[in-house]
Write a protein that holds these residues in place. Structure first.
Motif, short mmCIF file in Angstrom:
data_model
loop_
_atom_site.label_atom_id
_atom_site.label_comp_id
_atom_site.label_asym_id
_atom_site.label_seq_id
_atom_site.Cartn_x
_atom_site.Cartn_y
_atom_site.Cartn_z
N LYS A 61 -37.40 -7.16 90.36
CA LYS A 61 -37.57 -7.88 91.64
C LYS A 61 -38.61 -8.98 91.50
N SER A 62 -39.68 -8.71 90.78
CA SER A 62 -40.73 -9.72 90.58
C SER A 62 -40.16 -10.92 89.83
N GLY A 97 -43.63 -1.07 89.18
CA GLY A 97 -42.45 -0.26 89.43
C GLY A 97 -41.17 -1.05 89.50
N ASP A 98 -41.26 -2.32 89.88
CA ASP A 98 -40.04 -3.11 90.06
C ASP A 98 -40.20 -4.49 89.45
#
Length: 146
Positions: free
Chosen positions: A58-59, A54-55
């Motif tokens: 950010k990872s 989903g993100d």
């Protein structure tokens, strides 16, 4: 008895071929010659488990704190060089533009964008598009101070 022997031989052959394929994939994935640092990939999966679905941004940004603004991740067996940050991207595209001339083609982007766009082109067409974009941005005042 002979059918058991034939089945055992077939099973052994399949196991040997599978092992050879796995060794070949692993060897390709762990060859890091000329690539920036990055997390160690898993065989066949690469770093897909480290990227939260989903993100993904950010990872990637969290990996930036560990490996720096240029690092390598693997989407399956395919290595991908990630560039994070405005200054690093500017340095790559403007100051060292000819060094990033030949990038690997991603088949999914070829199918979607048909080789158009500054992010998804390669070679001479990318060089021409880059020169046009830089000239156009300068004409509109991008990068001018005051």
């Amino acid at each position: 008895c002979s059918s058991d022997l034939g089945a055992s031989a077939s099973l052994l052959l399949a196991a040997c071929v599978s092992c050879l394929i796995l060794i070949s994939v692993c060897r390709k994935m762990f060859q890091r010659e000329g690539l920036p640092p990055g997390p160690a990939p898993l065989p066949l999966l690469g770093n897909l488990l480290k990227l939260t679905g989903g993100d993904m941004v950010k990872s990637l940004l969290s990996m930036r704190t560990t490996y720096g603004s240029v690092f390598t991740i693997h989407f399956g067996p395919q290595p991908v060089v990630v560039v994070c940050g405005y200054e690093t991207l500017k340095d790559l595209l403007i100051d060292q533009g000819d060094n990033s001339l030949d990038r690997g083609a991603a088949p999914i982007f070829e199918r979607i964008f048909h080789g158009h766009g500054i992010s998804f082109t390669n070679g001479e067409s990318w060089k021409q598009l880059r020169q046009f974009s830089l000239m156009t941005m300068k004409n509109f005042g991008v990068g001018k101070r005051g």
